[in-house]
Design a protein around this motif. Structure first.
Motif, PDB file in Angstrom:
ATOM      1  N   PHE A   1       0.661  -1.309  -0.073  1.00 36.43           N
ATOM      2  CA  PHE A   1      -0.029  -0.058  -0.188  1.00 36.43           C
ATOM      3  C   PHE A   1       0.990   1.158  -0.032  1.00 36.43           C
ATOM      4  O   PHE A   1       0.583   2.185  -0.727  1.00 36.43           O
ATOM      5  CB  PHE A   1      -0.910  -0.151   1.254  1.00 36.43           C
ATOM      6  CG  PHE A   1      -1.787   1.171   1.356  1.00 36.43           C
ATOM      7  CD1 PHE A   1      -3.220   1.377   0.670  1.00 36.43           C
ATOM      8  CD2 PHE A   1      -1.519   2.194   1.889  1.00 36.43           C
ATOM      9  CE1 PHE A   1      -3.955   2.186   0.812  1.00 36.43           C
ATOM     10  CE2 PHE A   1      -2.129   3.581   2.199  1.00 36.43           C
ATOM     11  CZ  PHE A   1      -3.591   3.352   1.729  1.00 36.43           C
TER      12      PHE A   1
ATOM     13  N   CYS B   1       0.242   3.516  -3.264  1.00 36.10           N
ATOM     14  CA  CYS B   1      -0.618   4.394  -2.969  1.00 36.10           C
ATOM     15  C   CYS B   1      -0.161   5.709  -2.416  1.00 36.10           C
ATOM     16  O   CYS B   1       0.954   5.630  -1.819  1.00 36.10           O
ATOM     17  CB  CYS B   1      -1.916   3.730  -2.147  1.00 36.10           C
ATOM     18  SG  CYS B   1      -2.552   2.166  -2.789  1.00 36.10           S
TER      19      CYS B   1
ATOM     20  N   ALA C   1      -9.389   4.985  -4.837  1.00 40.78           N
ATOM     21  CA  ALA C   1      -9.444   3.601  -5.435  1.00 40.78           C
ATOM     22  C   ALA C   1     -10.430   2.618  -4.993  1.00 40.78           C
ATOM     23  O   ALA C   1     -10.026   1.453  -5.423  1.00 40.78           O
ATOM     24  CB  ALA C   1      -7.959   3.235  -5.510  1.00 40.78           C
TER      25      ALA C   1
ATOM     26  N   PRO D   1      -3.585   6.545  -6.327  1.00 42.11           N
ATOM     27  CA  PRO D   1      -4.744   5.992  -5.623  1.00 42.11           C
ATOM     28  C   PRO D   1      -4.579   6.240  -4.123  1.00 42.11           C
ATOM     29  O   PRO D   1      -3.379   6.381  -3.520  1.00 42.11           O
ATOM     30  CB  PRO D   1      -4.704   4.664  -6.010  1.00 42.11           C
ATOM     31  CG  PRO D   1      -3.179   4.369  -6.001  1.00 42.11           C
ATOM     32  CD  PRO D   1      -2.571   5.615  -6.687  1.00 42.11           C
ATOM     33  N   TYR D   2      -5.491   6.343  -3.527  1.00 41.78           N
ATOM     34  CA  TYR D   2      -5.615   6.647  -1.934  1.00 41.78           C
ATOM     35  C   TYR D   2      -6.981   6.067  -1.475  1.00 41.78           C
ATOM     36  O   TYR D   2      -8.122   5.774  -2.253  1.00 41.78           O
ATOM     37  CB  TYR D   2      -5.406   7.936  -1.593  1.00 41.78           C
ATOM     38  CG  TYR D   2      -6.654   8.776  -1.830  1.00 41.78           C
ATOM     39  CD1 TYR D   2      -7.526   9.168  -0.920  1.00 41.78           C
ATOM     40  CD2 TYR D   2      -6.913   9.333  -3.326  1.00 41.78           C
ATOM     41  CE1 TYR D   2      -8.713   9.943  -1.222  1.00 41.78           C
ATOM     42  CE2 TYR D   2      -7.711  10.203  -3.495  1.00 41.78           C
ATOM     43  CZ  TYR D   2      -8.788  10.496  -2.480  1.00 41.78           C
ATOM     44  OH  TYR D   2      -9.893  11.534  -2.927  1.00 41.78           O
TER      45      TYR D   2
ATOM     46  N   VAL E   1      -8.939  -0.317  -0.525  1.00 45.63           N
ATOM     47  CA  VAL E   1      -8.145  -0.293  -1.935  1.00 45.63           C
ATOM     48  C   VAL E   1      -7.605  -1.393  -2.226  1.00 45.63           C
ATOM     49  O   VAL E   1      -6.970  -1.476  -3.278  1.00 45.63           O
ATOM     50  CB  VAL E   1      -6.966   0.746  -1.342  1.00 45.63           C
ATOM     51  CG1 VAL E   1      -5.944   0.912  -2.400  1.00 45.63           C
ATOM     52  CG2 VAL E   1      -7.706   2.234  -1.018  1.00 45.63           C
TER      53      VAL E   1
ATOM     54  N   TYR F   1      -8.294  -3.218  -5.623  1.00 42.69           N
ATOM     55  CA  TYR F   1      -7.327  -2.217  -6.754  1.00 42.69           C
ATOM     56  C   TYR F   1      -5.950  -3.061  -6.615  1.00 42.69           C
ATOM     57  O   TYR F   1      -5.344  -3.370  -7.647  1.00 42.69           O
ATOM     58  CB  TYR F   1      -7.519  -0.859  -6.212  1.00 42.69           C
ATOM     59  CG  TYR F   1      -6.264  -0.286  -7.068  1.00 42.69           C
ATOM     60  CD1 TYR F   1      -6.322   0.484  -8.330  1.00 42.69           C
ATOM     61  CD2 TYR F   1      -4.999   0.172  -6.410  1.00 42.69           C
ATOM     62  CE1 TYR F   1      -5.549   1.219  -8.908  1.00 42.69           C
ATOM     63  CE2 TYR F   1      -3.902   0.662  -7.041  1.00 42.69           C
ATOM     64  CZ  TYR F   1      -4.009   1.320  -8.591  1.00 42.69           C
ATOM     65  OH  TYR F   1      -3.161   2.035  -9.083  1.00 42.69           O
ATOM     66  N   LEU F   2      -5.399  -3.324  -5.387  1.00 38.57           N
ATOM     67  CA  LEU F   2      -4.076  -3.680  -5.311  1.00 38.57           C
ATOM     68  C   LEU F   2      -3.869  -4.930  -5.771  1.00 38.57           C
ATOM     69  O   LEU F   2      -3.084  -5.437  -6.369  1.00 38.57           O
ATOM     70  CB  LEU F   2      -3.344  -3.658  -3.829  1.00 38.57           C
ATOM     71  CG  LEU F   2      -3.218  -2.314  -3.339  1.00 38.57           C
ATOM     72  CD1 LEU F   2      -3.048  -2.254  -1.572  1.00 38.57           C
ATOM     73  CD2 LEU F   2      -2.086  -1.565  -4.125  1.00 38.57           C
TER      74      LEU F   2
END
Length: 622
Positions: free
Chosen positions: A154, A158, A185, A565-566, A572, A575-576
């Motif tokens: 992260f 991010c 995100a 992204p945050y 999140v 997304y990751l």
């Protein structure tokens, strides 16, 4: 769900070329808005008359120019032009020197980056990352896995958990000539709402699901407002022009987007059935006759009203773009085309939107218009992210309507085109033509694609053709082709009557980690005399990747951005995990960056040892 094959590229391109020849037909293209109706699914009357269309676009889309980089034919590749005199021009940009990017990193950041890259280069871990994470959460709960991810992956990929945490990250990027694209995100996908699995009060339970979804979408809209504010603030502090990203699955239910997309697929495919001679146009007589042949249960008056609503300039003919743009799932005039009144649709299960769906659509459009208007007022550009192809037609439709409304004088709304999709080239060409007809500034973000694993898995599951190019080289060729087409279109000489301002203001975001694609674009910009920093051409890379490209471009004065992204780690994570799946091959090929980072760590280590030796010698002399 039913996916219907779209018209062929040759049919679309040849029709568009013939349309270009009839420039006098392109006056007053903006359609009338039915009284009492003003949503994005109905084209709005505009006070700015669109310019007549020139032949420049026609000259950029030759269906016979299906060439690879070495000039050989490539089956399934998109038309593109081959680089010539500027291909080998010397450039000052050098992506082999990563010192500018590495100098910004702390020792801890370098070590973390090296560890993240090495882990992501292990195929087994990448392939099973989602399952491993889900299992760990079940066993240990949410807090411990998220804490581990938070200090590793992260933190690398991010910008933080909130817009406030982004400020120092954005400031540091800005000090090196790199902007930030702020992206909350959190991601959503279609969920199968099987009513049979609900309890005895099915309607009440479904209503509650929809209410929770609507509340969540309102929360997402407020988050986007915060991102817009943060982007505007960074620009006001002397940074790059502000950009924020928006996912339409955060503004409305994915199921609704998929539903609308299915209808739009059918609408586009069936224009070919109306255009029986294949010339790209349908007159009123042919329109009525062929709809009757399709077993449409409409009266003569209803058929005439439907045709008149499509023939926006009242010249007695309708073409593909008029046909598609004039239809809407929520339009009372077009409603019969989406209902059981067409007998052939019964087997497809298509029908008009329900009252509940229409209300959801209205709410989603309201959110989008509020967000777009706010971005415009803050002078922040808004990138509409691409998502899965089964939702993309609805996303494209909404993004283009927002462009028509807000891109009158400058690029505010960007639509994203995934160039690994086989239909992406002709979609870009078609949308550029829309911008010419309707008089708005076309703005596109070009990516290779981020949903390949999901797309292919779903295509196999549902039994429709793989929508992705068959080889990575075809994807590369297609991406470079679209970039070149848009840059040449942007720089093509035109007279004021042919829409010079709209064309000159055409904006392109090249979101790519491919050094070859970036260098080709740079050389073409030089050849076409497109300015580096204020010419409407932007470059973008993901946070935590390809820093040597981003910082080099920033140092040379190009408009380059990091996709930042945050959001909370838990939100999140999808997304990751998707990035890990989709970028597995990319991450395994980051050997150049790994070597640069390892070399910098070694250099700093030797320097530190040397300093310690010097210090001890100094003390000995004392």
């Amino acid at each position: 769900m039913v996916f219907v094959k779209r018209p062929s590229a040759n049919a679309l391109v040849s029709a568009a070329a013939r349309k270009a020849a009839a420039a006098n037909k392109l006056q007053q293209r903006l359609p009338r808005t039915p009284k009492g109706k003003s949503n994005l699914f109905q084209k709005k009357a505009g006070k700015y008359p669109p310019p007549p269309r020139s032949s420049a676009l026609k000259n950029l889309k030759n269906p016979e120019s299906v060439l690879s980089g070495n000039g050989a034919a490539v089956a399934g590749a998109s038309p593109h032009l081959v680089f010539s005199r500027y291909e080998n021009e010397a450039e000052e940009v050098n992506f082999n020197d990563g010192s500018a990017a590495l100098a910004t990193k702390t020792n801890l950041e370098l070590i973390r980056a090296l560890g993240v890259y090495n882990v992501c280069a292990i195929p087994w871990i990448v392939k099973n990352a989602r399952g491993m994470y889900n299992t760990t959460v079940k066993v240990l709960g949410q807090r411990i896995p998220d804490a581990v991810v938070g200090v590793s992956f992260f933190s690398h990929f991010c910008g933080g958990t909130s817009a406030e945490e982004l400020r120092p990250v954005v400031a540091r990027l800005g000090s090196h000539g790199v902007g930030a694209i702020l992206d909350y995100a959190a991601e959503a996908d279609v969920v199968d709402e099987n009513l049979a699995e609900l309890g005895p009060n099915k309607e009440q339970e479904l209503s509650q699901i929809i209410k929770i979804s609507e509340d969540h979408c309102e929360f997402n809209a407020r988050v986007i407002f915060d991102a817009i504010d943060a982007s505007a603030r960074a620009h006001g502090d002397g940074g790059m022009p502000g950009i924020a990203a928006i996912k339409l699955t955060g503004m409305g239910r994915p199921e609704l987007l998929e539903r609308i997309s299915t209808i739009l697929f059918w609408v586009k495919a069936n224009f070919a059935k109306l255009d029986d001679d294949g010339d790209g146009f349908v007159d009123a007589k042919t329109f009525r006759a062929n709809l009757k042949n399709m077993e449409v249960d409409l009266t003569e008056d209803e058929l005439e009203g439907l045709f008149q609503s499509m023939d926006v300039n009242q010249d007695g003919q309708v073409d593909m773009l008029e046909f598609v743009d004039s239809l809407s799932p929520s339009s009372p005039v077009a409603n019969p085309l989406f209902s059981s009144r067409i007998q052939m649709l019964k087997s497809f299960g298509l029908s008009a939107l329900t009252d509940t769906e229409s209300q959801q659509l209205s709410s989603m459009i309201n959110r989008l218009e509020r967000v777009a208007a706010y971005a415009d007022s803050k002078d922040v550009m808004l990138l509409v992210d691409a998502e899965q192809s089964y939702m993309q037609p609805a996303i494209d439709h909404l993004a283009l309507q927002l462009m028509q409304q807000y891109n009158r004088h400058k690029p505010v709304i960007f639509n994203t085109y995934q160039c690994y999709l086989t239909d992406s080239y002709k979609r870009v060409v078609s949308d550029v033509e829309r911008s010419q007809r309707q008089g708005f500034v076309f703005a596109a973000k070009l990516v290779r694609g981020a949903y390949m694993v999901q797309e292919r898995r779903l295509a196999e599951l549902r039994g429709y053709p793989d929508p992705i190019h068959s080889s990575i080289q075809n994807t590369h060729d297609n991406y470079n082709a679209i970039v070149e087409m848009l840059l040449r279109y942007k720089a093509a000489p035109v007279t004021p009557e042919q829409g010079v301002l709209q064309r000159r203001r055409t904006a392109v975001m090249l979101a790519s980690h491919n050094e070859n694609s970036v260098m080709r674009a740079i050389r073409l910009m030089a050849d076409l005399e497109i300015p580096k920093n204020d010419g409407g051409v932007y470059f973008g890379q993901l946070q935590g990747m390809c820093d040597h490209v981003s910082y080099t471009l920033g140092g040379k004065g190009y408009a380059v951005y990091k996709y930042l992204p945050y959001g909370p780690v838990k939100e999140v994570m999808p997304y990751l995990l998707r990035r890990a799946e989709e970028n597995g091959d990319l991450m395994s090929g980051v050997g150049k960056e790994v070597r640069m980072i390892a070399g910098e760590i070694k250099r700093r280590g030797l320097e530190a040892v040397g300093l310690r030796k010097q210090s001890s010698l100094g003390h000995a002399h004392l």
